[in-house]
Design an enzyme around this catalytic site. Sequence first.
Site, short mmCIF file in Angstrom:
data_model
loop_
_atom_site.label_atom_id
_atom_site.label_comp_id
_atom_site.label_asym_id
_atom_site.label_seq_id
_atom_site.Cartn_x
_atom_site.Cartn_y
_atom_site.Cartn_z
N GLY A 14 0.83 -1.20 0.00
CA GLY A 14 0.00 0.00 0.00
C GLY A 14 0.86 1.25 0.00
O GLY A 14 1.91 1.28 0.64
N ARG A 75 0.95 -4.82 -5.85
CA ARG A 75 1.11 -6.14 -5.24
C ARG A 75 1.38 -7.08 -6.40
O ARG A 75 0.90 -6.87 -7.50
CB ARG A 75 -0.16 -6.52 -4.47
CG ARG A 75 -0.52 -5.42 -3.46
CD ARG A 75 -1.51 -5.85 -2.42
NE ARG A 75 -2.13 -4.67 -1.81
CZ ARG A 75 -1.71 -4.10 -0.68
NH1 ARG A 75 -0.69 -4.57 -0.02
NH2 ARG A 75 -2.33 -3.05 -0.20
N ASP A 106 5.31 -5.22 5.87
CA ASP A 106 5.96 -6.50 6.23
C ASP A 106 5.88 -7.54 5.12
O ASP A 106 6.78 -8.37 4.97
CB ASP A 106 5.44 -7.04 7.56
CG ASP A 106 3.94 -7.20 7.61
OD1 ASP A 106 3.26 -6.76 6.65
OD2 ASP A 106 3.45 -7.77 8.60
N THR A 129 4.19 2.46 5.68
CA THR A 129 2.78 2.06 5.73
C THR A 129 2.08 2.93 6.76
O THR A 129 2.66 3.24 7.81
CB THR A 129 2.60 0.57 6.11
OG1 THR A 129 1.26 0.37 6.55
CG2 THR A 129 3.52 0.11 7.23
N ASP A 131 -0.24 2.13 8.62
CA ASP A 131 -0.78 1.33 9.73
C ASP A 131 0.12 1.27 10.96
O ASP A 131 -0.34 0.90 12.04
CB ASP A 131 -1.05 -0.11 9.26
CG ASP A 131 -2.06 -0.15 8.12
OD1 ASP A 131 -2.88 0.78 8.04
OD2 ASP A 131 -2.02 -1.10 7.32
N ASP A 133 2.24 -0.92 11.73
CA ASP A 133 2.06 -2.28 12.26
C ASP A 133 3.30 -3.16 12.04
O ASP A 133 3.19 -4.36 11.84
CB ASP A 133 0.84 -2.94 11.60
CG ASP A 133 0.95 -3.01 10.08
OD1 ASP A 133 1.89 -2.40 9.52
OD2 ASP A 133 0.11 -3.68 9.46
N ARG A 175 -5.46 -1.70 10.08
CA ARG A 175 -5.43 -3.17 10.19
C ARG A 175 -5.66 -3.59 11.63
O ARG A 175 -6.33 -2.93 12.38
CB ARG A 175 -4.08 -3.71 9.70
CG ARG A 175 -3.76 -3.35 8.29
CD ARG A 175 -4.16 -4.49 7.35
NE ARG A 175 -3.92 -4.14 5.97
CZ ARG A 175 -2.78 -4.32 5.37
NH1 ARG A 175 -1.78 -4.87 6.02
NH2 ARG A 175 -2.66 -3.99 4.12
P1 ATP Z 1 0.86 -3.09 3.31
O1 ATP Z 1 1.16 -3.24 4.78
O2 ATP Z 1 0.62 -1.69 2.94
O3 ATP Z 1 -0.18 -4.03 2.79
P2 ATP Z 1 2.87 -4.93 2.44
O4 ATP Z 1 4.26 -4.71 2.01
O5 ATP Z 1 2.64 -5.72 3.69
O6 ATP Z 1 2.21 -3.48 2.54
P3 ATP Z 1 1.76 -7.06 0.80
O7 ATP Z 1 0.68 -6.99 -0.23
O8 ATP Z 1 1.56 -7.95 1.97
O9 ATP Z 1 2.02 -5.55 1.23
O10 ATP Z 1 3.13 -7.51 0.09
C1 ATP Z 1 3.61 -6.83 -1.05
C2 ATP Z 1 4.19 -7.79 -2.02
O11 ATP Z 1 5.32 -8.48 -1.43
C3 ATP Z 1 3.28 -8.93 -2.47
O12 ATP Z 1 2.39 -8.52 -3.49
C4 ATP Z 1 4.29 -9.95 -2.99
O13 ATP Z 1 4.71 -9.59 -4.28
C5 ATP Z 1 5.47 -9.76 -2.04
N1 ATP Z 1 5.49 -10.80 -1.00
C6 ATP Z 1 4.78 -10.85 0.15
N2 ATP Z 1 5.04 -11.97 0.85
C7 ATP Z 1 5.95 -12.66 0.12
C8 ATP Z 1 6.65 -13.91 0.30
N3 ATP Z 1 6.44 -14.68 1.37
N4 ATP Z 1 7.50 -14.30 -0.67
C9 ATP Z 1 7.73 -13.53 -1.76
N5 ATP Z 1 7.11 -12.35 -1.97
C10 ATP Z 1 6.25 -11.91 -1.06
#
Ligand code: ATP
Length: 327
Positions: A14, A75, A106, A129, A131, A133, A175
Amino acid sequence: MKLPNKIGVLTSGGDAPGMNAAIRAVVRACAYNNLESVGVYRGFQGLIEGDFKELNARTVKNMINRGGTFLKSARCKDFLNAEGRRKAFDNLKRENVDALIVIGGDGSFAGASVFGKEFNFPVIGIPGTIDNDINGTDYTIGYDTALNTVVDAIDKIRDTANSHNRLFLVEVMGRGSGDIALNAGIGAGAEEILIPKLNMGLERLLDSLNRSKKSGKTSSIVVVSEGEKIGENILELAEYIEKNLPEYEVRVTVLGHIQRGGVPSCYDRVLASRFGVGAVDALLRGETNVMMGIIHNRIISIPFSEAIKGDNTIDEELIRVADIISI
Ligand code: ATP
């Protein structure tokens, strides 16, 4: 270990206000250290598709004050499998990029961590982020701006709540962590703050609203964190309150994506700048598979494994303050 000459930077997950300031800081820290820098568009998707653009100190001008992320965020399902990550690695090699800075949450760090280990490729994370979090850092980029946006919105809602003696339920993002709800709730003078971790329960909420009414309050603001399951959803919660406390006229406002946008606060700009410079410094110290964090106002780096794991805890002192000042 060979230190990097050319550093890639991307934003993932995000978007959050202050991400542009972080990209700018990375690019300028690279220029300061005579390193090249490359922007990767659309997060891991752009890494896989080779959507790269050379950046320099001037291409990031007029960026510090802009919300969102000019590199775009995404994503990316393909990064979850080894084939996608192999393509990403090949693209980085072809462009002679020898380290990567990932700005995101994360999930993005989980991806970066897998990638870094798989190809022995230096990766550093910057927490971005709204959040707040993520473990291992007191603050994430975008959180402070989002708090100010929420407080500003609730101030406006309070005007109409007061004018009509209404009870407003205001749903905020964050979240499961509830940090936005708790801090913005205190800052905006909410009567009650509902966050998943506190699991307040319907009876206690009704008791508390009853007490408020009896103590002479004519209007009330209840901040509800998304993910709070006290009702099935916030509309059902409103129905439940109206049924059990008919003296209240209940209205619902879901703040939604306005919390993600907007001009980053000064705090977020400074934090993003410190993280960006810190990330390049960390790479030049030979660090990898770590996330930048801020603890007691000091910039630190911690292993991705620490940042990704488990739930961050809720501050009991804040809960107590919220209880006392809503009397
Ligand atoms: P937000 O907290 O704003 O949602 P985020 O970084 O946690 O941000 P996610 O959608 O959970 O957002 O992860 C972003 C991208 O990271 C995913 O679309 C994917 O491409 C990659 N990703 C997440 N987990 C894994 C994993 N275990 N292995 C490989 N790639 C991953």
